[in-house]
Design a protein around this motif. Structure first.
Motif, PDB file in Angstrom:
ATOM      1  N   HIS A   1       0.831  -1.196   0.000  1.00 54.86           N
ATOM      2  CA  HIS A   1       0.000   0.000   0.000  1.00 54.86           C
ATOM      3  C   HIS A   1       0.872   1.255   0.000  1.00 54.86           C
ATOM      4  N   LEU A   2       1.942   1.244   0.785  1.00 57.14           N
ATOM      5  CA  LEU A   2       2.859   2.379   0.805  1.00 57.14           C
ATOM      6  C   LEU A   2       3.487   2.575  -0.571  1.00 57.14           C
ATOM      7  N   MET A   3       3.859   1.471  -1.233  1.00 53.66           N
ATOM      8  CA  MET A   3       4.429   1.566  -2.578  1.00 53.66           C
ATOM      9  C   MET A   3       3.445   2.239  -3.533  1.00 53.66           C
ATOM     10  N   PHE A   4       2.138   1.876  -3.447  1.00 52.46           N
ATOM     11  CA  PHE A   4       1.149   2.498  -4.326  1.00 52.46           C
ATOM     12  C   PHE A   4       1.054   3.997  -4.054  1.00 52.46           C
ATOM     13  N   ARG A   5       1.086   4.372  -2.792  1.00 46.04           N
ATOM     14  CA  ARG A   5       1.044   5.797  -2.443  1.00 46.04           C
ATOM     15  C   ARG A   5       2.266   6.525  -3.023  1.00 46.04           C
ATOM     16  N   GLN A   6       3.435   5.917  -2.887  1.00 49.39           N
ATOM     17  CA  GLN A   6       4.669   6.548  -3.361  1.00 49.39           C
ATOM     18  C   GLN A   6       4.714   6.643  -4.886  1.00 49.39           C
ATOM     19  N   LEU A   7       4.300   5.584  -5.564  1.00 51.88           N
ATOM     20  CA  LEU A   7       4.287   5.625  -7.031  1.00 51.88           C
ATOM     21  C   LEU A   7       3.314   6.677  -7.538  1.00 51.88           C
ATOM     22  N   MET A   8       2.140   6.760  -6.919  1.00 49.61           N
ATOM     23  CA  MET A   8       1.165   7.757  -7.353  1.00 49.61           C
ATOM     24  C   MET A   8       1.732   9.160  -7.159  1.00 49.61           C
ATOM     25  N   ALA A   9       2.370   9.405  -6.021  1.00 44.40           N
ATOM     26  CA  ALA A   9       2.977  10.715  -5.770  1.00 44.40           C
ATOM     27  C   ALA A   9       4.072  11.011  -6.790  1.00 44.40           C
ATOM     28  N   ARG A  10       4.844  10.004  -7.147  1.00 46.26           N
ATOM     29  CA  ARG A  10       5.919  10.189  -8.137  1.00 46.26           C
ATOM     30  C   ARG A  10       5.340  10.532  -9.504  1.00 46.26           C
TER      31      ARG A  10
END
Length: 186
Positions: free
Chosen positions: A45-54
């Motif tokens: 879930h954290l990875m999805f948040r980070q990718l979306m922000a990127r």
């Protein structure tokens, strides 16, 4: 909260937060039923948040000043993000949710909401993919893509809002179930 649609929901109704109230987020990792698999699921879930922000940062940076790496990075990260998110939802729908639903009947509506979220997110996944492909086609043709990138950034920001709402609500249902019943994301 009569309308629980992902695009309009601001959180879970209180009756679906019954276990979340017993197990506040800051206590999760210290609980004896918090396992490595649960930590891994939260890391996804954290990875999805980070990718979306990127993705959003990349589009906004490209709008401010043309970034020669934009097309390659946007294509790579969008593909990774959408493929991983789709696969993650399939595992949840086919394995995790059916495993957890029988554990606490009070949360049945919560799992129905999460399932509807996944269907709603599928539509947003396709819209994000279409917008991204539109930008890539314009760039490959050497056409001015600024308006398309502006629309892409808006689509990304909207998607981010829906995704963040879903992830938070999903975590507040799933992790407390794991902690309460000793269930695991196996």
């Amino acid at each position: 909260m009569n309308d629980l649609a992902l695009e309009r929901r601001t959180g879970l109704p209180e009756h679906l937060r019954v276990l979340a109230e017993l197990y506040p987020r800051e206590t999760w990792q210290g609980h004896p039923n918090f396992s490595g698999l649960t930590a891994f699921w939260l890391e996804r879930h954290l990875m999805f948040r980070q990718l979306m922000a990127r993705l959003i940062e990349g589009s906004e940076r490209h709008l401010d000043q043309t970034d020669p790496r934009f097309a390659a990075e946007m294509s790579q990260y969008t593909g990774l993000f959408l493929n991983q998110l789709h696969g993650h939802h399939m595992i949840e729908d086919q394995h995790y949710f059916p495993q957890f639903i029988p554990l606490d009947s009070r949360l049945e509506q919560g799992f129905e909401i999460l399932d509807r979220d996944h269907h709603a997110l599928d539509g947003h996944i396709h819209a994000l993919a279409d917008r991204s492909n539109e930008v890539l086609k314009l760039m490959a043709a050497g056409e001015d893509e600024k308006r398309a990138v502006d629309l892409l950034a808006a689509t990304q920001r909207d998607f981010s809002g829906f995704l963040l709402r879903h992830l938070e609500d999903e975590e507040e249902i799933i992790v407390p179930v794991v902690l309460e019943y000793g269930a695991d994301l196996e």
